[in-house]
Scaffold this motif. Structure first.
Motif, PDB file in Angstrom:
ATOM      1  N   ILE A 138       0.849  -1.207   0.000  1.00 28.63           N
ATOM      2  CA  ILE A 138       0.000   0.000   0.000  1.00 28.63           C
ATOM      3  C   ILE A 138       0.879   1.250   0.000  1.00 28.63           C
ATOM      4  O   ILE A 138       0.662   2.186  -0.778  1.00 28.63           O
ATOM      5  N   ASN A 139       1.888   1.265   0.858  1.00 27.28           N
ATOM      6  CA  ASN A 139       2.773   2.431   0.960  1.00 27.28           C
ATOM      7  C   ASN A 139       3.535   2.692  -0.329  1.00 27.28           C
ATOM      8  O   ASN A 139       3.808   3.845  -0.671  1.00 27.28           O
ATOM      9  N   GLU A 140       3.883   1.637  -1.031  1.00 27.88           N
ATOM     10  CA  GLU A 140       4.665   1.782  -2.260  1.00 27.88           C
ATOM     11  C   GLU A 140       3.887   2.468  -3.381  1.00 27.88           C
ATOM     12  O   GLU A 140       4.466   3.099  -4.248  1.00 27.88           O
ATOM     13  N   ILE A 141       2.565   2.306  -3.364  1.00 27.82           N
ATOM     14  CA  ILE A 141       1.799   2.815  -4.508  1.00 27.82           C
ATOM     15  C   ILE A 141       0.849   3.961  -4.178  1.00 27.82           C
ATOM     16  O   ILE A 141       0.382   4.644  -5.087  1.00 27.82           O
ATOM     17  N   GLU A 142       0.559   4.218  -2.892  1.00 30.89           N
ATOM     18  CA  GLU A 142      -0.489   5.192  -2.593  1.00 30.89           C
ATOM     19  C   GLU A 142      -0.086   6.629  -2.931  1.00 30.89           C
ATOM     20  O   GLU A 142      -0.959   7.476  -3.167  1.00 30.89           O
ATOM     21  N   ASP A 143       1.215   6.919  -3.001  1.00 35.01           N
ATOM     22  CA  ASP A 143       1.646   8.279  -3.346  1.00 35.01           C
ATOM     23  C   ASP A 143       1.210   8.674  -4.752  1.00 35.01           C
ATOM     24  O   ASP A 143       0.998   9.853  -5.035  1.00 35.01           O
ATOM     25  N   GLY A 144       1.080   7.702  -5.631  1.00 33.67           N
ATOM     26  CA  GLY A 144       0.693   8.010  -7.009  1.00 33.67           C
ATOM     27  C   GLY A 144      -0.775   7.832  -7.290  1.00 33.67           C
ATOM     28  O   GLY A 144      -1.203   7.823  -8.442  1.00 33.67           O
ATOM     29  N   GLU A 145      -1.589   7.730  -6.225  1.00 31.86           N
ATOM     30  CA  GLU A 145      -3.004   7.407  -6.400  1.00 31.86           C
ATOM     31  C   GLU A 145      -3.748   8.440  -7.248  1.00 31.86           C
ATOM     32  O   GLU A 145      -4.641   8.099  -8.018  1.00 31.86           O
ATOM     33  N   ARG A 146      -3.395   9.715  -7.144  1.00 34.24           N
ATOM     34  CA  ARG A 146      -4.117  10.747  -7.878  1.00 34.24           C
ATOM     35  C   ARG A 146      -4.013  10.568  -9.389  1.00 34.24           C
ATOM     36  O   ARG A 146      -4.889  11.010 -10.137  1.00 34.24           O
ATOM     37  N   ALA A 147      -2.935   9.937  -9.824  1.00 35.97           N
ATOM     38  CA  ALA A 147      -2.725   9.739 -11.259  1.00 35.97           C
ATOM     39  C   ALA A 147      -3.306   8.422 -11.762  1.00 35.97           C
ATOM     40  O   ALA A 147      -3.192   8.105 -12.941  1.00 35.97           O
ATOM     41  N   PHE A 148      -3.966   7.658 -10.889  1.00 35.60           N
ATOM     42  CA  PHE A 148      -4.515   6.362 -11.288  1.00 35.60           C
ATOM     43  C   PHE A 148      -5.661   6.539 -12.283  1.00 35.60           C
ATOM     44  O   PHE A 148      -6.410   7.514 -12.236  1.00 35.60           O
ATOM     45  N   SER A 149      -5.829   5.533 -13.131  1.00 34.61           N
ATOM     46  CA  SER A 149      -7.032   5.456 -13.967  1.00 34.61           C
ATOM     47  C   SER A 149      -8.198   5.078 -13.069  1.00 34.61           C
ATOM     48  O   SER A 149      -8.009   4.654 -11.917  1.00 34.61           O
ATOM     49  N   LEU A 150      -9.438   5.207 -13.587  1.00 31.25           N
ATOM     50  CA  LEU A 150     -10.620   4.860 -12.784  1.00 31.25           C
ATOM     51  C   LEU A 150     -10.591   3.399 -12.355  1.00 31.25           C
ATOM     52  O   LEU A 150     -10.925   3.067 -11.217  1.00 31.25           O
ATOM     53  N   GLU A 151     -10.185   2.520 -13.267  1.00 34.88           N
ATOM     54  CA  GLU A 151     -10.138   1.091 -12.944  1.00 34.88           C
ATOM     55  C   GLU A 151      -9.104   0.826 -11.851  1.00 34.88           C
ATOM     56  O   GLU A 151      -9.351   0.057 -10.919  1.00 34.88           O
ATOM     57  N   THR A 152      -7.952   1.479 -11.960  1.00 30.68           N
ATOM     58  CA  THR A 152      -6.906   1.298 -10.958  1.00 30.68           C
ATOM     59  C   THR A 152      -7.353   1.830  -9.601  1.00 30.68           C
ATOM     60  O   THR A 152      -7.091   1.222  -8.561  1.00 30.68           O
ATOM     61  N   LYS A 153      -8.063   2.967  -9.591  1.00 22.73           N
ATOM     62  CA  LYS A 153      -8.593   3.513  -8.343  1.00 22.73           C
ATOM     63  C   LYS A 153      -9.591   2.543  -7.710  1.00 22.73           C
ATOM     64  O   LYS A 153      -9.651   2.410  -6.482  1.00 22.73           O
ATOM     65  N   TYR A 154     -10.378   1.890  -8.571  1.00 20.73           N
ATOM     66  CA  TYR A 154     -11.337   0.894  -8.068  1.00 20.73           C
ATOM     67  C   TYR A 154     -10.604  -0.203  -7.294  1.00 20.73           C
ATOM     68  O   TYR A 154     -10.951  -0.520  -6.152  1.00 20.73           O
ATOM     69  N   PHE A 155      -9.574  -0.776  -7.920  1.00 19.72           N
ATOM     70  CA  PHE A 155      -8.848  -1.861  -7.271  1.00 19.72           C
ATOM     71  C   PHE A 155      -8.114  -1.368  -6.022  1.00 19.72           C
ATOM     72  O   PHE A 155      -8.080  -2.066  -5.007  1.00 19.72           O
ATOM     73  N   PHE A 156      -7.555  -0.171  -6.098  1.00 16.34           N
ATOM     74  CA  PHE A 156      -6.834   0.367  -4.952  1.00 16.34           C
ATOM     75  C   PHE A 156      -7.760   0.501  -3.744  1.00 16.34           C
ATOM     76  O   PHE A 156      -7.456   0.024  -2.646  1.00 16.34           O
ATOM     77  N   ASN A 157      -8.911   1.149  -3.933  1.00 18.11           N
ATOM     78  CA  ASN A 157      -9.863   1.326  -2.833  1.00 18.11           C
ATOM     79  C   ASN A 157     -10.403  -0.006  -2.333  1.00 18.11           C
ATOM     80  O   ASN A 157     -10.599  -0.204  -1.129  1.00 18.11           O
ATOM     81  N   ARG A 158     -10.639  -0.908  -3.250  1.00 15.95           N
ATOM     82  CA  ARG A 158     -11.155  -2.234  -2.903  1.00 15.95           C
ATOM     83  C   ARG A 158     -10.191  -2.987  -1.993  1.00 15.95           C
ATOM     84  O   ARG A 158     -10.560  -3.501  -0.932  1.00 15.95           O
TER      85      ARG A 158
END
Length: 344
Positions: A138-158
């Motif tokens: 989670i820590n490795e990828i959450e810094d770039g969350e704002r640049a995620f695509s909608l699908e990637t944001k879905y999986f991240f939040n999930r």
């Protein structure tokens, strides 16, 4: 995360060299009987282009075929298979595929697939209850969350929602799950995956005492599991809906869900679930002040309790003792107290 380079820029020689490295095969071993080592070296360094026959023989020696040169396609297929295994909780198979994916990932895999893989590792480690590694992912990828695509944001939040659920931070878990539902990619998520999300959300909502949200998504999960003929998960949904309905004093719905759960548990021989259902039916009738009926279901818990953990049994015994005290069955109460003491 490995830096992305456009796979179309890689030559056949570079791909062959990469595949050989993955297999840990030396040039001499690969070239033997097919071509000279110097010839193979020239191929790998793009000094010559091999004939179709030699290329096919080299790939055959690597136990691969021409399709193996399509790194992104192969990685994508394996990644989807891995996701399905995680959803099904098939941990042993998922672990083998995870190791395979670690070998496959590299500069030939595009950045979106690498990110999706990293996201899936959150769910994988949460499923394994390896929360230290899940937190690292989670820590490795959450810094770039704002640049995620909608699908990637879905999986991240999930997946972050799953993580916080098992950290007992149910409010935060619910927050992430609700966000993932907003982003749920239409037609992209499998029914089983949607059902798991809705059930997880319903559980987090129930733990957060957001009971109406829990009932809404519990019913959504139930309908999906029915359509998938996953009756074991249907039992889970009915039990959750029974508990949540009881919390808002909807005794009629609670009873209906428990009875539906019991019918399915009996038909599927789900003994441990049957124990939990009977215990909860006892609780329901206890709430209603019907001690005799409550005792009937509590006693039924002990009809087939060989695989039930002691903590569950102890909880039921305490309930039995309370109801026997209310109904002034003192001698019977003492017997159950003695039985409870055997667990200490």
């Amino acid at each position: 995360m490995v830096e992305y380079m456009n796979p179309s820029k890689f030559s056949l020689g570079q791909k062959l060299k990469h595949l050989r490295s993955l297999k840990k095969i030396k040039q001499l071993e690969l070239a033997k009987g097919i071509c000279s080592v110097s010839y193979l070296s020239k191929v790998e360094n793009d000094l010559i282009v091999p004939s179709v026959e030699i290329k096919d023989l080299l790939l055959k020696r690597l136990n691969l075929d021409t399709n193996s040169l399509e790194f992104n396609s192969n990685f994508h297929n394996k990644l989807n298979e891995w996701q399905s295994l995680i959803v099904k909780n098939s941990i042993n198979e998922a672990e083998l595929l995870y190791k395979n994916l670690l070998l496959m990932i590299g500069p030939f895999i595009n950045i979106e697939l690498q990110l999706k893989f990293k996201l899936c590792t959150i769910s994988y480690f949460v499923t394994k209850r390896d929360f230290i590694y899940a937190a690292k992912a989670i820590n490795e990828i959450e810094d770039g969350e704002r640049a995620f695509s909608l699908e990637t944001k879905y999986f991240f939040n999930r997946y972050v929602g799953e993580y916080y659920y098992y950290q007992f931070d149910f409010n935060k878990s619910l927050e992430y799950f609700l966000e993932s539902v907003k982003l749920l990619p239409t037609g992209m998520a499998e029914k089983s995956d949607q059902a798991k999300l809705f059930y997880s959300l319903a559980m987090a909502a129930s733990k957060s005492e957001k009971f109406h949200i829990s009932i809404t998504y519990g019913n959504k999960a139930l309908e999906l599991y029915k359509s998938l003929y996953n009756f074991k998960k249907c039992v889970d949904c009915h039990v959750l809906l029974g508990i949540t309905s009881l919390k808002i004093s909807n005794y009629e719905d609670s009873l209906l869900h428990y009875k539906s759960a019991k019918e399915l548990a009996i038909s599927g021989n789900y003994d441990q679930m049957l124990y939990i259902i009977n215990h909860n039916l006892g609780n329901l009738y206890s709430y209603l002040g019907e001690s005799e009926k409550a005792l009937e279901y509590y006693y039924e818990c002990f009809g087939n309790d060989d695989e039930i953990i002691e903590e569950y049994k102890m909880e039921t015994i305490i309930c039995i003792v309370e109801e026997l005290y209310i109904t002034a069955h003192i001698q019977e109460m003492k017997k159950w107290i003695d039985r409870g003491l055997t667990f200490s």
